[in-house]
Write a protein that holds these residues in place. Structure first.
Motif, PDB file in Angstrom:
ATOM      1  N   PHE A 181     -10.382  79.925  31.795  1.00 48.34           N
ATOM      2  CA  PHE A 181      -8.987  80.352  31.902  1.00 48.34           C
ATOM      3  C   PHE A 181      -8.880  81.685  32.651  1.00 48.34           C
ATOM      4  O   PHE A 181      -8.014  81.867  33.514  1.00 48.34           O
ATOM      5  CB  PHE A 181      -8.380  80.477  30.506  1.00 48.34           C
ATOM      6  N   LEU A 182      -9.775  82.611  32.317  1.00 40.98           N
ATOM      7  CA  LEU A 182      -9.750  83.928  32.975  1.00 40.98           C
ATOM      8  C   LEU A 182     -10.017  83.816  34.470  1.00 40.98           C
ATOM      9  O   LEU A 182      -9.381  84.490  35.287  1.00 40.98           O
ATOM     10  CB  LEU A 182     -10.785  84.853  32.328  1.00 40.98           C
ATOM     11  N   VAL A 183     -10.979  82.981  34.840  1.00 37.81           N
ATOM     12  CA  VAL A 183     -11.317  82.813  36.260  1.00 37.81           C
ATOM     13  C   VAL A 183     -10.131  82.230  37.026  1.00 37.81           C
ATOM     14  O   VAL A 183      -9.790  82.690  38.128  1.00 37.81           O
ATOM     15  CB  VAL A 183     -12.562  81.913  36.424  1.00 37.81           C
ATOM     16  N   VAL A 184      -9.483  81.215  36.453  1.00 38.83           N
ATOM     17  CA  VAL A 184      -8.314  80.596  37.109  1.00 38.83           C
ATOM     18  C   VAL A 184      -7.215  81.628  37.321  1.00 38.83           C
ATOM     19  O   VAL A 184      -6.625  81.728  38.412  1.00 38.83           O
ATOM     20  CB  VAL A 184      -7.796  79.403  36.272  1.00 38.83           C
ATOM     21  N   GLU A 185      -6.948  82.403  36.289  1.00 39.82           N
ATOM     22  CA  GLU A 185      -5.909  83.424  36.399  1.00 39.82           C
ATOM     23  C   GLU A 185      -6.282  84.500  37.422  1.00 39.82           C
ATOM     24  O   GLU A 185      -5.430  84.990  38.166  1.00 39.82           O
ATOM     25  CB  GLU A 185      -5.660  84.062  35.028  1.00 39.82           C
TER      26      GLU A 185
ATOM     27  N   ILE B 245      -9.542  95.013  42.416  1.00 47.31           N
ATOM     28  CA  ILE B 245     -10.665  95.243  41.504  1.00 47.31           C
ATOM     29  C   ILE B 245     -10.384  94.644  40.125  1.00 47.31           C
ATOM     30  O   ILE B 245     -11.300  94.253  39.391  1.00 47.31           O
ATOM     31  CB  ILE B 245     -10.948  96.766  41.370  1.00 47.31           C
ATOM     32  N   ASP B 246      -9.105  94.522  39.771  1.00 50.29           N
ATOM     33  CA  ASP B 246      -8.716  93.991  38.457  1.00 50.29           C
ATOM     34  C   ASP B 246      -9.145  92.521  38.296  1.00 50.29           C
ATOM     35  O   ASP B 246      -9.879  92.190  37.356  1.00 50.29           O
ATOM     36  CB  ASP B 246      -7.207  94.145  38.276  1.00 50.29           C
ATOM     37  N   PRO B 247      -8.759  91.608  39.185  1.00 54.47           N
ATOM     38  CA  PRO B 247      -9.230  90.216  39.052  1.00 54.47           C
ATOM     39  C   PRO B 247     -10.727  90.066  39.296  1.00 54.47           C
ATOM     40  O   PRO B 247     -11.369  89.176  38.718  1.00 54.47           O
ATOM     41  CB  PRO B 247      -8.411  89.448  40.097  1.00 54.47           C
ATOM     42  N   LEU B 248     -11.296  90.927  40.118  1.00 57.69           N
ATOM     43  CA  LEU B 248     -12.740  90.861  40.367  1.00 57.69           C
ATOM     44  C   LEU B 248     -13.520  91.140  39.082  1.00 57.69           C
ATOM     45  O   LEU B 248     -14.475  90.409  38.745  1.00 57.69           O
ATOM     46  CB  LEU B 248     -13.137  91.876  41.449  1.00 57.69           C
ATOM     47  N   ILE B 249     -13.126  92.167  38.365  1.00 53.38           N
ATOM     48  CA  ILE B 249     -13.777  92.492  37.089  1.00 53.38           C
ATOM     49  C   ILE B 249     -13.594  91.350  36.093  1.00 53.38           C
ATOM     50  O   ILE B 249     -14.516  90.996  35.342  1.00 53.38           O
ATOM     51  CB  ILE B 249     -13.205  93.812  36.525  1.00 53.38           C
ATOM     52  N   THR B 250     -12.421  90.757  36.101  1.00 53.11           N
ATOM     53  CA  THR B 250     -12.150  89.622  35.207  1.00 53.11           C
ATOM     54  C   THR B 250     -13.131  88.485  35.449  1.00 53.11           C
ATOM     55  O   THR B 250     -13.684  87.902  34.505  1.00 53.11           O
ATOM     56  CB  THR B 250     -10.713  89.111  35.413  1.00 53.11           C
ATOM     57  N   ILE B 251     -13.369  88.153  36.716  1.00 54.29           N
ATOM     58  CA  ILE B 251     -14.287  87.056  37.064  1.00 54.29           C
ATOM     59  C   ILE B 251     -15.717  87.402  36.674  1.00 54.29           C
ATOM     60  O   ILE B 251     -16.452  86.564  36.132  1.00 54.29           O
ATOM     61  CB  ILE B 251     -14.194  86.748  38.575  1.00 54.29           C
TER      62      ILE B 251
END
Length: 297
Positions: free
Chosen positions: A94-98, A174-180
């Motif tokens: 779910f986190l990766v998709v978002e 950087i926010d979505p990158l850290i999430t992935i």
């Protein structure tokens, strides 16, 4: 320390901490616009559920054997560990998709709010990890719950780094990158738990030296041969073992000391907790260790 020594007060404290973190991070994520913070809040919410589930499984697993469950309820903790591991993977996907969607549609983020909330989350997660650490080495159930908390701590560190970068550079990707990155790490750590719990539930053979076991049993005075061996695990601690042995045509009173010697050998040398032995004279002499033809079942 065994998982049973992890007290209900510790579980309650960790659960309350996770609920508190979830509320704070949801508010902080909405105010700052940080996906990493909101995803961490969702992760913490899942952790709260997994901790409650782990505690319930621990209580159920401690119940004694009875006529309906002759091996007891130990599998409850294994099932909880499996569900916790699967939950980690589902959350990660779910986190990766978002995060991918956020790459395609960047949004403004308030770095300072993101940073402060992430620091609060990190402190709370570290406290939770300390409370659960003592039982994480001896129970898959506690290990799965402990892993949830550690992955949250790692996620909080990632969000802190992101908050610092965004605050001083306004580089929002950087926010979505850290999430992935955090999601991939969570999956990497969850897989061994899923693999081992599935192995136990499928009654796969434990990693013990079967040729050595055969050699040691046959070395006992009176034992001619060993065959029809089965071994499986009730949980990560308890191995169940059964075998047929060939003996001379002797009286039952002479067989019992041989049984006791085999049980002592398997328990002390191979950590096998439950042993069932069937004595035979000629039946099965031509069978291999694991050779169980259908006509002889």
């Amino acid at each position: 320390m065994h998982s049973k020594l992890i007290t209900s007060r510790r579980f309650l404290a960790v659960t309350l901490l996770n609920i508190l973190i979830t509320v704070v991070e949801i508010i902080g994520g909405l105010l700052s616009g940080s996906l990493a913070l909101l995803s961490d809040a969702i992760h913490n919410l899942g952790d709260s559920l997994s901790i409650v589930m782990g505690f319930c499984a621990q209580v159920i697993g401690s119940r004694p054997e009875n006529a309906k469950r002759t091996f007891g309820y130990r599998r409850a903790e294994i099932l909880a560990a499996l569900l916790n591991g699967l939950l980690l993977v589902i959350i990660s996907v779910f986190l990766v998709v978002e995060a991918v969607q956020r790459f395609n549609h960047p949004q403004p983020i308030d770095g300072p709010i993101m940073l402060v909330v992430a620091i609060i989350g990190l402190i709370a997660n570290l406290v939770s990890a300390v409370l659960l650490h003592s039982g994480s080495t001896s129970s898959l159930n506690i290990k799965a719950t402990y892993l949830h908390v550690l992955s949250d701590a790692l996620s909080s560190i990632g969000v802190i780094i992101g908050g610092i970068v965004i605050t001083f550079t306004e580089i929002t990707w950087i926010d979505p990158l850290i999430t992935i990155i955090v999601a991939i790490y969570i999956c990497y750590k969850a897989w061994p738990i899923i693999h081992k719990t599935l192995s136990i539930l499928m009654q796969s053979s434990p990693d013990i030296d079967y040729p050595a076991i055969k050699h040691d049993i046959v070395a006992i005075d009176g034992v001619v041969s060993v065959h029809h061996v089965h071994a499986w695990m009730i949980d990560e601690q308890r191995i169940i073992f059964s075998a047929h042995i060939n003996l001379p045509d002797i009286q039952l009173s002479e067989v019992e000391p041989i049984y006791l010697e085999i049980e002592k050998l398997l328990h002390t040398k191979y950590n096998i907790g439950h042993v069932t032995i069937q004595a035979e004279v000629e039946r099965g002499l031509d069978e291999e260790l694991f050779n169980t033809p259908a006509d002889k079942e």
